[in-house]
Design a protein around this motif. Structure first.
Motif, mmCIF file in Angstrom:
data_model
loop_
_atom_site.group_PDB
_atom_site.id
_atom_site.type_symbol
_atom_site.label_atom_id
_atom_site.label_comp_id
_atom_site.label_asym_id
_atom_site.label_seq_id
_atom_site.Cartn_x
_atom_site.Cartn_y
_atom_site.Cartn_z
ATOM 1 N N UNK A 38 0.837 -1.209 0.000
ATOM 2 C CA UNK A 38 0.000 0.000 0.000
ATOM 3 C C UNK A 38 0.868 1.253 0.000
ATOM 4 N N UNK A 39 2.000 1.179 0.674
ATOM 5 C CA UNK A 39 2.935 2.301 0.656
ATOM 6 C C UNK A 39 3.519 2.461 -0.744
ATOM 7 N N UNK A 40 3.713 1.341 -1.429
ATOM 8 C CA UNK A 40 4.255 1.395 -2.792
ATOM 9 C C UNK A 40 3.277 2.093 -3.731
ATOM 10 N N UNK A 41 1.980 1.777 -3.553
ATOM 11 C CA UNK A 41 0.966 2.414 -4.408
ATOM 12 C C UNK A 41 0.828 3.894 -4.086
ATOM 13 N N UNK A 42 0.960 4.217 -2.797
ATOM 14 C CA UNK A 42 0.801 5.606 -2.376
ATOM 15 C C UNK A 42 1.703 5.882 -1.169
ATOM 16 N N UNK A 43 2.871 6.505 -1.397
ATOM 17 C CA UNK A 43 3.826 6.743 -0.304
ATOM 18 C C UNK A 43 3.256 7.614 0.811
ATOM 19 N N UNK A 44 2.171 8.345 0.519
ATOM 20 C CA UNK A 44 1.538 9.156 1.566
ATOM 21 C C UNK A 44 0.636 8.298 2.451
ATOM 22 N N UNK A 45 0.472 7.054 2.053
ATOM 23 C CA UNK A 45 -0.416 6.163 2.796
ATOM 24 C C UNK A 45 0.316 5.592 4.021
ATOM 25 N N UNK A 46 -0.042 4.401 4.405
ATOM 26 C CA UNK A 46 0.490 3.775 5.617
ATOM 27 C C UNK A 46 2.030 3.646 5.591
ATOM 28 N N UNK A 47 2.658 3.939 6.724
ATOM 29 C CA UNK A 47 4.116 3.851 6.822
ATOM 30 C C UNK A 47 4.476 3.031 8.070
ATOM 31 N N UNK A 48 4.652 1.712 7.901
ATOM 32 C CA UNK A 48 4.838 0.853 9.081
ATOM 33 C C UNK A 48 6.078 1.198 9.911
ATOM 34 N N UNK A 49 7.172 1.620 9.264
ATOM 35 C CA UNK A 49 8.377 1.949 10.044
ATOM 36 C C UNK A 49 8.078 3.075 11.039
ATOM 37 N N UNK A 50 7.355 4.088 10.590
ATOM 38 C CA UNK A 50 7.041 5.214 11.472
ATOM 39 C C UNK A 50 6.082 4.793 12.591
ATOM 40 N N UNK A 60 1.842 9.603 20.173
ATOM 41 C CA UNK A 60 0.465 9.442 19.687
ATOM 42 C C UNK A 60 0.521 9.216 18.171
ATOM 43 N N UNK A 61 -0.210 8.240 17.678
ATOM 44 C CA UNK A 61 -0.308 8.037 16.225
ATOM 45 C C UNK A 61 -1.776 7.803 15.903
ATOM 46 N N UNK A 62 -2.451 8.855 15.546
ATOM 47 C CA UNK A 62 -3.867 8.693 15.227
ATOM 48 C C UNK A 62 -4.188 9.239 13.838
ATOM 49 N N UNK A 63 -3.175 9.204 12.987
ATOM 50 C CA UNK A 63 -3.341 9.604 11.601
ATOM 51 C C UNK A 63 -4.389 8.710 10.928
ATOM 52 N N UNK A 64 -5.183 9.281 10.027
ATOM 53 C CA UNK A 64 -6.216 8.512 9.342
ATOM 54 C C UNK A 64 -5.659 7.320 8.573
ATOM 55 N N UNK A 65 -4.369 7.395 8.188
ATOM 56 C CA UNK A 65 -3.769 6.300 7.441
ATOM 57 C C UNK A 65 -3.676 5.006 8.243
ATOM 58 N N UNK A 66 -3.766 5.152 9.552
ATOM 59 C CA UNK A 66 -3.768 3.975 10.424
ATOM 60 C C UNK A 66 -4.847 2.977 9.980
ATOM 61 N N UNK A 67 -5.940 3.510 9.456
ATOM 62 C CA UNK A 67 -7.080 2.676 9.073
ATOM 63 C C UNK A 67 -6.937 2.129 7.657
ATOM 64 N N UNK A 68 -5.884 2.561 6.951
ATOM 65 C CA UNK A 68 -5.679 2.070 5.582
ATOM 66 C C UNK A 68 -4.924 0.742 5.550
ATOM 67 N N UNK A 69 -4.290 0.380 6.651
ATOM 68 C CA UNK A 69 -3.513 -0.865 6.683
ATOM 69 C C UNK A 69 -4.459 -2.058 6.515
ATOM 70 N N UNK A 70 -4.073 -2.982 5.649
ATOM 71 C CA UNK A 70 -4.934 -4.154 5.432
ATOM 72 C C UNK A 70 -4.576 -5.288 6.396
#
Ligand code: SF4
Ligand code: SF4
Length: 385
Positions: A38-50, A60-70
């Motif tokens: 998903x990060x490959x498709x959209x680098x602004x999306x989920x970033x597991x390392x961060x 705190x990590x409550x970015x909306x991208x948290x919900x994009x992880x499959x």
């Protein structure tokens, strides 16, 4: 984005507890982010390392991208320390859920499950509609040896009901004493688990376990790998004692014991997708392949990225319910399947089937999408559905 101004020791300890200190060994190599499709498709999306770094530091990590992880687990499979990154994602989701900071769509789904036990549009009163004319026993009224848990998507989706019908026919042919809960069946709670609503999950699981126990069944089999994962790995912590299996395990066993003998050759080449929750979560890589190899005239041509390296269809972790725009992972996966030249893409998961069929149509590919048991049924009963 990460809010670096909020470093919270209490949060750090809570995350460590929720994840059994999963993030401790991370040395920030970035392999996880580099391998996240998903990060490959959209680098602004989920970033597991961060996300993992945030957990280490108690940020705190409550970015909306948290919900994009499959929650596909590919990052975990590639991580040199096998860090359970999806667990870290779920822990952050649980913390967000406690603060009611979840996408509106998930609020709606939670209400649907709470009120009627369904995560998909449809009434629990209609759960058994697909069984009409199939002579399937009602496990809520009579004792059965095997309980077939159908699940929300399969119960209400016309295309997926065909998979359930095929499985019911194959089980009947093999002489298995089985039944379904019909109107009494309720959501397995996979979406509740992935939203991080653990208190509700406990309630839902306890009620389901009570229903399962009343059937007197000695085994539960599921159609969805997501339900199989719930019953095998999550429900035991709430007291489930009945052994659960994804149907490919059960079917493969019946074939090996000679209780199912397929005779009609299908004469075609297939390629196999490994659904994340069947493969990486339950390690059931060989069963679908063994079943397919036992169908006369069926040849498997493997596509790129199989087994533990399989690319997700994009639906797990609750993503199925969210309206996420942009290129879809399933488009990429069906293109990989089409490259093999195989006539049929086999995917033993209801979510994968839905996604792949959409993508095949969108990309105008000449590819059939089938569950394993549909091909078994075709060989046994000679019907093309
Ligand atoms: S791959 Fe593992 S060790 Fe490397 S950054 Fe990701 S979680 Fe950390
Ligand atoms: S679980 Fe899958 S989607 Fe989520 S961060 Fe890891 S690789 Fe990406």
């Amino acid at each position: 984005m990460i809010n670096t101004k909020i470093v919270d020791i209490e949060l750090m300890e809570k995350l460590a507890e929720l994840t059994s200190r999963a993030a401790d060994y991370c040395y920030q190599c970035g392999t996880c982010t580099g391998s996240c499709p998903l990060n490959l498709l959209n680098p602004e999306s989920i970033n597991p390392r961060r996300i993992v770094r945030s957990a280490q530091l108690g940020l705190v990590y409550d970015d909306g991208n948290l919900w994009h992880c499959s929650t596909c687990g590919l990052c975990e499979a590639k991580c040199p320390w096998s860090i359970k990154i999806p667990d870290v994602v779920r822990a952050y989701r649980q913390i967000s859920s406690e603060k009611r900071k979840i996408p509106q769509k998930f609020e709606e789904i939670l209400w649907m499950v709470y009120e009627d036990g369904t995560a998909f549009p449809g009434s629990s009163m209609e759960r058994a509609a697909w069984t009409e004319g199939l002579n399937i026993r009602d496990a809520s009224k009579q004792k059965v040896q095997v309980l077939l848990y159908v699940g929300c998507a399969v119960s209400f989706d016309k295309r997926l009901q065909k998979v359930a019908a095929s499985l019911a026919k194959v089980l009947s042919t093999a002489g298995v004493d089985f039944g379904v809960l019909g109107r009494q069946e309720r959501c397995c709670g996979d979406v509740v688990y992935n939203i991080g609503e653990d208190a509700f999950l406990e309630e839902l699981a306890s009620q389901n376990i009570e229903r399962f126990n009343k059937t007197g069944a000695e085994a539960i089999i599921t159609i969805s790998p997501h339900s199989a994962h719930m019953f095998k790995k999550v429900y035991p912590r709430y007291g489930l004692k009945i052994p659960a299996y994804h149907y490919v395990e059960f079917l493969n066993d019946l074939i090996e014991k000679g209780k199912i003998r397929m005779s009609k050759p299908l004469d075609h080449e297939v390629t196999v997708h490994d659904p994340c929750y069947l493969g990486r979560y339950l390690k059931l890589y060989e069963e679908p392949r063994k079943i397919l190899s036992s169908i006369p005239g069926t040849k498997i041509i493997e596509m790129n990225d199989i087994k533990e390296n399989a690319i997700c269809c994009g639906s797990g972790g609750g993503r199925h319910f969210l309206d996420i725009h942009g290129e879809r992972l399933s488009h990429y996966r069906v293109a990989q399947a089409a490259q093999t030249g195989a006539k049929t893409l086999v995917a033993p998961c209801p979510f994968c089937i839905q996604n792949f069929e959409d993508s095949v149509k969108t990309k105008k590919l000449g590819l059939y999408v089938r569950d394993v048991v549909e091909l078994v049924d075709q060989s046994l009963n000679g019907e093309v559905r």
